[in-house]
Scaffold this motif. Structure first.
Motif, PDB file in Angstrom:
ATOM      1  N   ASN A 104    -111.697 -25.195-110.908  1.00  0.00           N
ATOM      2  CA  ASN A 104    -111.426 -24.813-112.116  1.00  0.00           C
ATOM      3  C   ASN A 104    -110.972 -25.648-113.052  1.00  0.00           C
ATOM      4  O   ASN A 104    -109.949 -26.342-112.801  1.00  0.00           O
ATOM      5  CB  ASN A 104    -110.346 -23.612-111.723  1.00  0.00           C
ATOM      6  CG  ASN A 104    -110.870 -22.453-110.655  1.00  0.00           C
ATOM      7  OD1 ASN A 104    -111.564 -21.731-111.116  1.00  0.00           O
ATOM      8  ND2 ASN A 104    -110.316 -22.353-109.520  1.00  0.00           N
ATOM      9  N   TYR A 105    -111.873 -25.683-114.208  1.00  0.00           N
ATOM     10  CA  TYR A 105    -111.444 -26.778-115.023  1.00  0.00           C
ATOM     11  C   TYR A 105    -110.198 -26.455-115.979  1.00  0.00           C
ATOM     12  O   TYR A 105    -109.982 -25.140-116.360  1.00  0.00           O
ATOM     13  CB  TYR A 105    -112.536 -26.559-116.372  1.00  0.00           C
ATOM     14  CG  TYR A 105    -112.728 -27.635-117.036  1.00  0.00           C
ATOM     15  CD1 TYR A 105    -113.231 -28.930-117.078  1.00  0.00           C
ATOM     16  CD2 TYR A 105    -112.228 -27.565-118.466  1.00  0.00           C
ATOM     17  CE1 TYR A 105    -113.546 -29.694-117.961  1.00  0.00           C
ATOM     18  CE2 TYR A 105    -112.252 -28.273-119.666  1.00  0.00           C
ATOM     19  CZ  TYR A 105    -112.931 -29.543-119.213  1.00  0.00           C
ATOM     20  OH  TYR A 105    -112.657 -30.556-120.153  1.00  0.00           O
TER      21      TYR A 105
ATOM     22  N   TYR B 237     -99.254 -33.350-108.834  1.00  0.00           N
ATOM     23  CA  TYR B 237     -99.303 -32.881-109.846  1.00  0.00           C
ATOM     24  C   TYR B 237     -98.847 -31.172-109.777  1.00  0.00           C
ATOM     25  O   TYR B 237     -99.337 -30.315-110.524  1.00  0.00           O
ATOM     26  CB  TYR B 237    -100.836 -32.858-110.196  1.00  0.00           C
ATOM     27  CG  TYR B 237    -101.637 -32.182-109.081  1.00  0.00           C
ATOM     28  CD1 TYR B 237    -102.002 -30.865-108.824  1.00  0.00           C
ATOM     29  CD2 TYR B 237    -102.125 -33.227-108.189  1.00  0.00           C
ATOM     30  CE1 TYR B 237    -102.740 -30.634-107.789  1.00  0.00           C
ATOM     31  CE2 TYR B 237    -102.979 -33.069-107.470  1.00  0.00           C
ATOM     32  CZ  TYR B 237    -103.247 -31.511-106.897  1.00  0.00           C
ATOM     33  OH  TYR B 237    -103.797 -31.236-105.843  1.00  0.00           O
ATOM     34  N   CYS B 238     -97.897 -30.765-108.769  1.00  0.00           N
ATOM     35  CA  CYS B 238     -97.509 -29.389-108.551  1.00  0.00           C
ATOM     36  C   CYS B 238     -96.715 -29.099-109.760  1.00  0.00           C
ATOM     37  O   CYS B 238     -96.104 -29.726-110.480  1.00  0.00           O
ATOM     38  CB  CYS B 238     -96.887 -29.388-107.160  1.00  0.00           C
ATOM     39  SG  CYS B 238     -97.947 -29.513-105.891  1.00  0.00           S
ATOM     40  N   PHE B 239     -96.873 -27.635-110.075  1.00  0.00           N
ATOM     41  CA  PHE B 239     -96.052 -27.308-111.111  1.00  0.00           C
ATOM     42  C   PHE B 239     -95.855 -25.773-110.776  1.00  0.00           C
ATOM     43  O   PHE B 239     -96.174 -25.193-109.875  1.00  0.00           O
ATOM     44  CB  PHE B 239     -96.954 -27.263-112.509  1.00  0.00           C
ATOM     45  CG  PHE B 239     -98.219 -26.617-112.393  1.00  0.00           C
ATOM     46  CD1 PHE B 239     -98.475 -25.246-112.876  1.00  0.00           C
ATOM     47  CD2 PHE B 239     -99.471 -27.298-112.196  1.00  0.00           C
ATOM     48  CE1 PHE B 239     -99.519 -24.673-112.673  1.00  0.00           C
ATOM     49  CE2 PHE B 239    -100.824 -26.438-112.272  1.00  0.00           C
ATOM     50  CZ  PHE B 239    -100.783 -25.515-112.481  1.00  0.00           C
TER      51      PHE B 239
ATOM     52  N   VAL C 170     -94.727 -22.172-112.998  1.00  0.00           N
ATOM     53  CA  VAL C 170     -94.801 -21.399-114.241  1.00  0.00           C
ATOM     54  C   VAL C 170     -93.839 -20.303-114.566  1.00  0.00           C
ATOM     55  O   VAL C 170     -93.474 -19.603-113.738  1.00  0.00           O
ATOM     56  CB  VAL C 170     -96.212 -20.693-114.387  1.00  0.00           C
ATOM     57  CG1 VAL C 170     -96.790 -20.215-115.651  1.00  0.00           C
ATOM     58  CG2 VAL C 170     -97.255 -21.798-113.891  1.00  0.00           C
TER      59      VAL C 170
ATOM     60  N   ILE D  98    -108.173 -21.184-117.876  1.00  0.00           N
ATOM     61  CA  ILE D  98    -108.059 -20.521-116.475  1.00  0.00           C
ATOM     62  C   ILE D  98    -106.840 -19.747-116.446  1.00  0.00           C
ATOM     63  O   ILE D  98    -106.320 -19.188-115.691  1.00  0.00           O
ATOM     64  CB  ILE D  98    -108.247 -21.485-115.391  1.00  0.00           C
ATOM     65  CG1 ILE D  98    -107.406 -22.652-115.584  1.00  0.00           C
ATOM     66  CG2 ILE D  98    -109.807 -21.824-115.257  1.00  0.00           C
ATOM     67  CD1 ILE D  98    -107.677 -23.625-114.535  1.00  0.00           C
TER      68      ILE D  98
ATOM     69  N   LYS E   3     -98.626 -19.516-107.730  1.00  0.00           N
ATOM     70  CA  LYS E   3     -98.372 -19.478-108.907  1.00  0.00           C
ATOM     71  C   LYS E   3     -99.653 -19.480-110.007  1.00  0.00           C
ATOM     72  O   LYS E   3     -99.582 -18.940-110.900  1.00  0.00           O
ATOM     73  CB  LYS E   3     -97.445 -21.104-109.409  1.00  0.00           C
ATOM     74  CG  LYS E   3     -95.861 -20.787-108.903  1.00  0.00           C
ATOM     75  CD  LYS E   3     -95.169 -19.834-110.024  1.00  0.00           C
ATOM     76  CE  LYS E   3     -94.074 -19.615-109.748  1.00  0.00           C
ATOM     77  NZ  LYS E   3     -93.149 -18.691-110.567  1.00  0.00           N
ATOM     78  N   CYS E   4    -100.467 -20.513-109.619  1.00  0.00           N
ATOM     79  CA  CYS E   4    -101.821 -20.584-110.563  1.00  0.00           C
ATOM     80  C   CYS E   4    -102.768 -19.727-110.135  1.00  0.00           C
ATOM     81  O   CYS E   4    -103.466 -18.999-110.965  1.00  0.00           O
ATOM     82  CB  CYS E   4    -101.954 -21.988-110.760  1.00  0.00           C
ATOM     83  SG  CYS E   4    -102.863 -22.673-109.360  1.00  0.00           S
TER      84      CYS E   4
ATOM     85  N   VAL F 244    -105.530 -20.726-109.172  1.00  0.00           N
ATOM     86  CA  VAL F 244    -106.713 -21.464-109.201  1.00  0.00           C
ATOM     87  C   VAL F 244    -106.788 -22.852-108.683  1.00  0.00           C
ATOM     88  O   VAL F 244    -107.579 -23.837-109.143  1.00  0.00           O
ATOM     89  CB  VAL F 244    -107.085 -21.569-110.842  1.00  0.00           C
ATOM     90  CG1 VAL F 244    -107.527 -20.161-111.296  1.00  0.00           C
ATOM     91  CG2 VAL F 244    -105.852 -22.058-111.443  1.00  0.00           C
ATOM     92  N   GLY F 245    -105.987 -23.249-107.635  1.00  0.00           N
ATOM     93  CA  GLY F 245    -105.971 -24.219-106.859  1.00  0.00           C
ATOM     94  C   GLY F 245    -105.440 -25.544-107.528  1.00  0.00           C
ATOM     95  O   GLY F 245    -105.849 -26.640-107.128  1.00  0.00           O
ATOM     96  N   LYS F 246    -104.435 -25.182-108.170  1.00  0.00           N
ATOM     97  CA  LYS F 246    -103.696 -26.447-109.205  1.00  0.00           C
ATOM     98  C   LYS F 246    -102.288 -26.664-108.731  1.00  0.00           C
ATOM     99  O   LYS F 246    -101.842 -27.902-108.752  1.00  0.00           O
ATOM    100  CB  LYS F 246    -103.973 -26.315-110.666  1.00  0.00           C
ATOM    101  CG  LYS F 246    -105.367 -26.182-111.085  1.00  0.00           C
ATOM    102  CD  LYS F 246    -106.133 -27.259-111.020  1.00  0.00           C
ATOM    103  CE  LYS F 246    -107.601 -26.964-111.701  1.00  0.00           C
ATOM    104  NZ  LYS F 246    -108.753 -27.796-110.747  1.00  0.00           N
ATOM    105  N   CYS F 247    -101.734 -25.726-108.688  1.00  0.00           N
ATOM    106  CA  CYS F 247    -100.141 -25.674-108.715  1.00  0.00           C
ATOM    107  C   CYS F 247     -99.509 -26.266-107.504  1.00  0.00           C
ATOM    108  O   CYS F 247     -98.598 -26.488-107.221  1.00  0.00           O
ATOM    109  CB  CYS F 247     -99.413 -24.480-109.112  1.00  0.00           C
ATOM    110  SG  CYS F 247     -99.510 -23.322-107.844  1.00  0.00           S
TER     111      CYS F 247
ATOM    112  N   GLN G 163    -107.843 -20.232-103.103  1.00  0.00           N
ATOM    113  CA  GLN G 163    -109.028 -20.762-103.260  1.00  0.00           C
ATOM    114  C   GLN G 163    -109.714 -20.561-102.102  1.00  0.00           C
ATOM    115  O   GLN G 163    -110.819 -19.915-101.877  1.00  0.00           O
ATOM    116  CB  GLN G 163    -109.349 -22.258-103.753  1.00  0.00           C
ATOM    117  CG  GLN G 163    -108.752 -22.487-105.039  1.00  0.00           C
ATOM    118  CD  GLN G 163    -109.650 -22.044-106.126  1.00  0.00           C
ATOM    119  OE1 GLN G 163    -110.724 -22.651-106.465  1.00  0.00           O
ATOM    120  NE2 GLN G 163    -109.127 -21.023-106.877  1.00  0.00           N
TER     121      GLN G 163
END
Ligand SMILES: Cc1cc2nc3c(=O)[nH]c(=O)nc-3n(C[C@H](O)[C@H](O)[C@H](O)COP(=O)(O)OP(=O)(O)OC[C@H]3O[C@@H](n4cnc5c(N)ncnc54)[C@H](O)[C@@H]3O)c2cc1C
Ligand code: SF4
Ligand code: SF4
Ligand code: SF4
Ligand code: SF4
Ligand code: SF4
Ligand code: FES
Lengths: 340, 307, 250
Positions: A109-110, A246-248, A250, B15, B272-273, B275-278, B290
């Protein structure tokens, strides 16, 4: 474009010309340590730094950034930061980490927020002159870096070799008139690279980085996790200072009108106690040891399996930053090697 | 690793940007859960598959991952059953038809209704709120009934007051072409059905000589487990429920001879996201948002921290 | 909808947290756009007993104060504890480390027996009545306070950090105080202040109280690594850590 050779004065005037043209962030002194910060003049640039407190990821994935604005009536808008900038003096290990982050944020996912910043950045990498007290990039294959950046700076004696690697890099060097580097200069640069592999090994890893995933696979129940984590504050420093984390999280906040507002993300850490808690107060990693181990597995196995590289570039920031002095990856991996 | 700086993907979509949707309908279901219908303001279909989830935004409050509970065969709107647990879900419960939310998704993996499950006997096992994601698959299967063999549905929850989709439970139970059975952990005065944990619906009846059943009294048919697995090897089991449930249900499935490769589970993690990032949803190498929430059980059986 | 009515009350404290509210400047107008102050000794002359939200500053040190705060609780729909004195007992709890009569004689000399100087063990507000929201810190962080007010206006549970100050300190890219050979309470103290103290070159003295489940034992154990003793640590912790739950766990 050929590699150019600049003396310090020419380098400084080049940097000043960049500052005159666009936003430049460069390494500067911060107390007794170093940090990337907006650069006002070439004089302040400290290319002799050993390591910065925070890695350059803060320019691509800022500590806190707005993702969208909203109206409570149900409208949303993207917030994108597209100001071009130059990042001056990134060390090779940090560049490897940026490349890893790029892989994560551009694939599957970009992530347009990260990628907009990334695409607007011109990165000038600088080969390491001084090893920081805890660096082990030499063991991780990250003492030098081959791609991802725009210009490479290498100090050779009193001169600087400036090597534009991309069109963007060549653009940065436009107007710089300097002689091409000679054979001897390029040989000297090769030597710096070879020496840096040795120099950047303040801790010695007793295995090849490629052995780490298997090593971890066998070590889930090893006593070292509990032993070490007994001193862990779950403070997240080891991940916040890490160039590959890079965890975040929100969160939403509204303006005073209680009608409009923004959703922003902020660095989070798998080391924090509530990271994996779900509704109903069930915590999937309730103990410090679970979380402590997760970080090593994440770097040495999970992400490694995903992107084909160990997600630790050996910058040593976690080693320095951990107040409890338990976060050194080399110590852990060597210990696991001993008991294999 | 490639140099991304040359990436020209200029107008990539964001996204993290929710799409506006409107509440069409809200119905209270239990003290904790309400049933919602939404439609996207753009008029487009959500385009999900059973088992997938969306991130629902209440602007100013936040976002929460919620399974889509309706089948893709239902057109024009999509449904969710939402339990009040905290900020976002409490605010959703205050909403009325016409109120707007944000939707991102659908995200994640889905039950293989169109592939592996076709032509097989299907066993649905739902514990409590686990019925919510399963309902999408159940209705999909029932709407395409001829594509599948035997269909069995087992449902268990804590108490009669916590039963979800009661009207549908009754419909499923009444259907000739569906074997339906349910239980509650603890009954009340009005509860006429079975009591006991969900695995009691899966056990072959054993006649215990020491049982309190009086000699001569027939064990009433209603209290006998209805489930009959004719061809375990040809049965696909979809299991969804609270974390504690999986271990026991899977043991029982083994007992019944259902091969491990035929079992699908849906796992929940903090997200949280989506989309496989957080990083929040990670279990070992998997991002649940994901690589899940629907997993082949065989893929997660050895994954530590998974079940 | 009419604006919620807010009353601010002070107990044993320096009133520094109220001052932070006064110092909101332009934002004070924004604040007033959401709520209507009806009793506020520090800022207005008239006062009313009818309020929806009570903001209680200070710790509870006398039996008659316990009665007063219970009355406030009864009248208010929402009760907010403002500042360290109210949320954790604050500096006032230091006296709990000593014999009470001794404290009185020390502070007031021969007036110690006067009835208005009657003193009891210091209590945080939530040791006496139910507290709905806590605004931590000595003094409070203004932006956290305004965030909490906006959350209340939205009917949203504010998200207050349950992680150590180190998180915010590192985000601000500070050189760690431990690197300067100082003891910092950041690793066990609840974040939310944005680490002003380490950012200004001081250690964190723990004014926001501890995170849930702080690793106090680790803090003791690491003292040696830094050439310090457990006593050094305890001295640092006494200022705000006195009587906090962490100590009960040992
Ligand atoms: C794939 C998936 C599908 C789901 N499907 C559904 C569904 O169909 N229906 C449904 O009702 N739910 C579903 N859920 C669960 C739902 O997402 C959660 O209940 C929801 O996110 C809660 O959000 P909230 O804002 O309402 O609660 P929050 O305010 O976020 O918190 C709720 C509770 O979580 C705990 N908690 C959360 N964060 C913290 C923290 N930082 N510290 C301490 N405790 C914390 C607390 O117990 C708190 O009371 C699903 C979850 C997933 C992952
Ligand atoms: S784990 Fe530590 S050494 Fe490795 S990259 Fe991260 S901060 Fe640097
Ligand atoms: S999971 Fe932990 S180690 Fe991995 S990126 Fe996130 S914070 Fe870093
Ligand atoms: S920095 Fe050290 S103490 Fe802090 S979370 Fe990491 S390992 Fe634990
Ligand atoms: S200075 Fe204090 S708060 Fe900051 S990182 Fe060090 S110990 Fe943590
Ligand atoms: S850094 Fe520590 S002492 Fe300073 S305001 Fe924050 S919690 Fe209080
Ligand atoms: S929810 Fe963010 S990675 Fe899965």
């Amino acid at each position: 474009m050929n590699v150019k050779k600049l003396d310090r004065a020419a380098l400084d005037s080049w940097v000043d010309s960049l500052i005159a043209r666009q936003k430049v962030y460069g390494v500067q002194a911060r107390g007794e340590r170093f940090a990337f910060a907006p650069l006002a003049r070439a004089e302040d640039l400290r290319l002799d730094y050993d390591v910065t407190i925070l890695p350059p990821k803060k320019y691509f994935l800022p500590q806190t950034e707005d993702l969208v604005t909203f109206k409570r009536s149900g409208e949303y808008d993207s917030v994108l930061d597209d100001e071009p900038f130059v990042l001056l003096g990134v060390h090779p290990y940090d560049m490897v980490a940026v490349n890893q982050m790029d892989a994560i944020f551009s694939s599957d996912n970009y992530d347009v927020h990260y990628m907009t910043r990334r695409k607007n950045a011109a990165i000038v990498v600088c080969d390491v002159q001084n090893a920081s007290p805890n660096v082990f990039a030499g063991c991780m294959g990250t003492a030098t870096v081959k791609d991802g950046f725009d210009v490479l700076l290498t100090r050779i004696g009193d001169a600087w070799l400036v090597d534009a690697r991309t069109e963007k890099g060549a653009g940065l060097l436009e107007g710089v008139s300097a002689p091409d580097a000679g054979e001897a200069d390029l040989a000297a640069r090769e030597k710096v690279w070879a020496e840096n592999v040795e120099k950047l090994q303040r801790h010695k890893l007793n295995c090849a980085p490629s052995d780490i995933p298997d090593l971890l696979e066998k070590s889930y129940g090893h006593p070292v996790w509990e032993e070490r984590a007994a001193l862990c504050f779950s403070c997240g420093t080891c991940t916040n200072v890490c160039p590959t984390c890079y965890c975040f999280d929100v969160q939403d906040d509204v303006n005073w009108d209680v009608e409009t507002g923004k959703r922003s993300r902020t660095w989070d850490s798998c080391q924090l106690k509530d990271f994996a808690i779900v509704a109903g107060d069930h915590n999937f990693r309730p103990n410090a040891a679970d979380r402590f181990r997760h970080r090593y597995y994440r770097k040495g196995k999970y992400v490694a399996d995903k992107i084909g590289q160990i997600a630790c570039v050996g910058c040593g920031r976690c080693v320095t930053g951990c107040v409890a002095k338990i976060a050194n990856p080399v110590e852990i991996y060597n210990r696991l090697m001993e008991d294999k | 690793m490639s140099n991304v700086v040359s990436d020209t993907g200029a107008d990539r979509k964001d996204i993290y940007l929710p799409e506006a949707a409107t509440v069409v309908n809200v119905q209270p279901m239990t003290a904790m859960e309400s049933f919602f219908a939404f439609k996207l303001d753009s008029g487009r279909e959500l385009g999900h598959m059973p088992g997938q989830f969306v991130e629902v935004s209440v602007p100013g409050i936040g976002e929460a991952p919620i399974s889509v509970s309706s089948s893709p065969t239902l057109k024009g709107l999509f449904q969710m059953c939402i339990r009040r647990m905290g900020n976002v879900t409490n605010h959703l419960h205050k909403m009325k038809p016409g109120d707007r939310v944000g939707i991102r998704g659908p995200f994640g993996t889905h039950f293989p209704v169109d592939t592996v499950m076709k032509g097989k006997d299907i066993l649905f096992i739902a514990g409590g709120i686990g019925l919510v994601p399963l309902r999408s698959a159940i209705n999909y299967v029932l709407d395409n009934r001829k594509d599948y063999g035997e269909v069995s549905i087992l449902f268990g929850c804590k108490s009669p007051a916590e039963r979800l989709f009661t009207r549908e439970l009754a419909e499923w139970s009444a259907r000739e072409d569906v074997t339906f059975d349910e239980t509650v952990d603890v009954g009340d005065e009005s509860w006429k059905g079975k009591t006991g944990v969900i695995t009691s619906l899966m056990k072959k009846p054993v006649f215990d000589p020491k049982s309190t059943v009086q000699v001569g009294e027939e064990l009433s048919k209603e209290l006998m487990p209805a489930l009959e697995i004719k061809e375990p090897g040809n049965t696909i089991a979809l299991v969804c429920g609270p974390p504690v449930m999986y271990k026991f249900v899977i043991l029982e499935l083994k007992e019944l001879g259902v091969p491990i490769e035929n079992i699908y589970v849906s796992l929940e993690r903090r997200m949280k996201c989506g989309v496989g990032k957080c990083g929040h949803c990670q279990i070992n190498q998997y991002y649940v948002c994901q690589d899940g929430p629907v997993f082949k059980f065989a893929d997660v059986i050895d994954v530590r921290e998974a079940i | 909808m009419s604006k919620p009515r807010v009353a601010i009350f002070d107990f044993a404290c320096c009133e520094g947290c109220q001052l932070q509210i006064v110092n909101l400047e332009e934002e004070l107008l924004d604040l007033i756009s959401l709520v209507q102050p009806v009793a506020w000794r520090e800022a207005m002359s008239e006062s009313s007993d009818e309020y929806d939200i009570a903001i209680v500053e200070g710790s509870i040190t006398r039996p008659e104060d316990e009665e007063r705060v219970k009355e406030i609780r009864d009248r208010a729909g929402i009760l907010i504890a403002l500042g360290a004195c109210a949320t954790i007992g604050g500096i006032n709890k230091l006296k709990n480390n000593f014999d009470l009569d001794e404290v009185k004689r020390y502070v007031y000399g021969k007036d110690a027996e006067m009835p208005h100087l009657n003193t009891a063990m210091t209590k945080a507000v939530d040791e006496v009545v139910k507290v709905d929201y806590k605004v931590h810190g000595c003094p409070i962080n203004r932006s956290e306070f305004t965030y909490i007010v906006r959350c209340i206006a939205l009917g949203k549970e504010p998200v207050i950090p349950n992680y150590p100050v180190c998180v915010e300190c590192k985000k601000r890219e500070n050189v760690c105080r431990f690197e300067y050979g100082e003891i910092c309470l950041g690793p066990i103290t609840r974040a939310g202040c944005n680490a002003p103290c380490p950012s200004a070159g001081f250690w964190c003295y723990g004014c926001r109280g501890c995170v849930d489940d702080p690793n106090v034992n680790a803090a003791k154990d690491i003292m040696e690594k830094y050439g310090k003793t457990v006593e050094d640590l305890m001295q640092k912790m006494a200022l705000f850590g006195s009587g906090q739950k962490t100590e009960a766990r040992e």
